[in-house]
Design an enzyme around this catalytic site. Structure first.
Site, PDB file in Angstrom:
ATOM      1  N   PHE A 177       0.847  -1.194   0.000  1.00  0.00           N
ATOM      2  CA  PHE A 177       0.000   0.000   0.000  1.00  0.00           C
ATOM      3  C   PHE A 177       0.878   1.238   0.000  1.00  0.00           C
ATOM      4  O   PHE A 177       2.066   1.210   0.345  1.00  0.00           O
ATOM      5  CB  PHE A 177      -0.933   0.014   1.213  1.00  0.00           C
ATOM      6  CG  PHE A 177      -0.225   0.110   2.537  1.00  0.00           C
ATOM      7  CD1 PHE A 177      -0.001   1.346   3.133  1.00  0.00           C
ATOM      8  CD2 PHE A 177       0.224  -1.031   3.185  1.00  0.00           C
ATOM      9  CE1 PHE A 177       0.661   1.445   4.350  1.00  0.00           C
ATOM     10  CE2 PHE A 177       0.885  -0.942   4.413  1.00  0.00           C
ATOM     11  CZ  PHE A 177       1.100   0.293   4.989  1.00  0.00           C
ATOM     12  N   CYS A 178       0.271   2.363  -0.422  1.00  0.00           N
ATOM     13  CA  CYS A 178       0.932   3.664  -0.420  1.00  0.00           C
ATOM     14  C   CYS A 178      -0.149   4.726  -0.282  1.00  0.00           C
ATOM     15  O   CYS A 178      -1.315   4.403  -0.074  1.00  0.00           O
ATOM     16  CB  CYS A 178       1.778   3.858  -1.681  1.00  0.00           C
ATOM     17  SG  CYS A 178       0.854   3.704  -3.226  1.00  0.00           S
ATOM     18  N   THR A 179       0.206   5.981  -0.406  1.00  0.00           N
ATOM     19  CA  THR A 179      -0.749   7.058  -0.122  1.00  0.00           C
ATOM     20  C   THR A 179      -1.950   7.041  -1.058  1.00  0.00           C
ATOM     21  O   THR A 179      -3.101   7.034  -0.616  1.00  0.00           O
ATOM     22  CB  THR A 179      -0.051   8.428  -0.210  1.00  0.00           C
ATOM     23  OG1 THR A 179       1.099   8.417   0.626  1.00  0.00           O
ATOM     24  CG2 THR A 179      -0.990   9.537   0.233  1.00  0.00           C
ATOM     25  N   ILE A 206      -4.111   4.589   0.736  1.00  0.00           N
ATOM     26  CA  ILE A 206      -4.548   4.921   2.093  1.00  0.00           C
ATOM     27  C   ILE A 206      -5.669   5.957   2.068  1.00  0.00           C
ATOM     28  O   ILE A 206      -6.609   5.890   2.864  1.00  0.00           O
ATOM     29  CB  ILE A 206      -3.360   5.474   2.903  1.00  0.00           C
ATOM     30  CG1 ILE A 206      -2.235   4.449   2.976  1.00  0.00           C
ATOM     31  CG2 ILE A 206      -3.800   5.875   4.314  1.00  0.00           C
ATOM     32  CD1 ILE A 206      -0.891   5.047   3.365  1.00  0.00           C
TER      33      ILE A 206
END
Length: 307
Positions: A177-179, A206
């Site tokens: 996952f990332c922003t 996110i």
């Protein structure tokens, strides 16, 4: 009712044969519509976050959707009572998110997208390793429960980290996952190329998770760093408590501003030993000029022209 700025975070991998030809019209439109923020153009596509009046954002998004291969552009929106960017930048880059791996191509294949509603169930399974692909200072203020922190200072370091740590994930499914999702487009393609059989990533990143998953059901802990004037957001994309150290661009809490190491625009406890006295003198002069400009009421959106 107070005026609200619409913030649109977007990326799209698309084949731009001549990104330089796309830059001028996009920059002119953003400037005309009162849009601030940053957009990156490369041969692989577009990436950025912009803010402005609702109508202006709609016109810019319509323009981007009309670019080659961008008809199915997706983006995430939030609002802010204050303009979150000081400048408008439309830059040409080699990559819209820098990984430094020329063979990585998200258009050729990525991991399995996982909707926010299904993310908790996946990451709590015993055979799943959850990896946070963001930079160390982002992870420091918030991440998912049980996530692995590679402690990378930049995304370019991720391939080396994987080479040194892949033995830890033998026979594991990998969830990343990332922003907003863009790093995972590249990191999951990279891991597929490395022979990992099952790779997943959080669809919309996110930000989408915090928008859609109720706080009482959340596996997220802390705040999410964002690259605009809000600095961090929490559930419901509500603005978080963090400020930004304008010397090192890392997030700090209001209590950190009471520490002896903190000087506005010059240093914080995280960076005071990273810069020289000459650097600090230069930062102080910069802050003086900013204060003088604001005292004259000169704060405005600055359009940055870069060739």
């Amino acid at each position: 009712m107070a005026h609200m700025y619409t913030i649109a975070a977007l990326y799209h991998f698309a084949p731009f044969d001549d990104p330089a030809a796309l830059r001028g019209p996009l920059l002119d439109l953003c400037a005309a519509e009162g849009i601030s923020g940053s957009l990156l153009l490369a041969r692989e596509g577009i990436n950025g976050t912009i803010a402005g009046p609702r109508a202006g954002i709609d016109r810019v998004l319509a323009h981007i959707r009309a670019l080659p291969g961008c008809g199915d552009l997706d983006w995430k929106e939030s609002e802010s009572a204050a303009q979150p960017f000081r400048r408008l930048k439309v830059r040409l880059k080699k990559e819209i998110v820098t990984m430094g791996q020329p063979d990585v191509d998200p258009r050729a294949g990525v991991g399995h997208y996982v909707d926010p509603a299904d993310w908790n169930e996946l990451i709590r399974q015993g055979d799943v390793a959850v990896i946070d692909t963001r930079n160390d200072y982002e992870v420091a203020i918030g991440t998912f429960e049980g996530a692995v922190d590679p402690r990378t200072a930049s995304f370019r370091e991720f391939p080396q980290w994987w080479a040194e740590n892949k033995h830890r994930f033998h026979n594991k499914r990998i969830a990343m996952f990332c922003t907003g999702g863009i790093r995972c487009e590249k990191s999951t393609n990279f891991l597929l190329g490395e022979g990992v059989a099952e790779v997943y990533h959080l669809k919309g990143g996110i930000l989408k998770y915090l928008e859609e998953v109720p706080e009482e059901n959340s596996a997220w802990r802390g705040a999410c760093f964002v690259f605009d004037g809000r600095v961090s957001v929490g559930h419901g994309l509500r603005e978080g408590p963090h400020e930004l150290c304008y010397a090192c661009r890392r997030p700090i809490l209001p209590v950190d501003m009471d520490r002896a190491e903190y000087e506005h625009g010059v240093s914080c406890h995280q960076c005071i030993d990273e810069t020289s006295e000459a650097d600090k003198a230069r930062f102080r002069e910069r802050q003086k000029q900013i204060a003088l400009a604001e005292a004259r009421g000169a704060r405005h959106i600055k359009v940055v022209h870069e060739d």
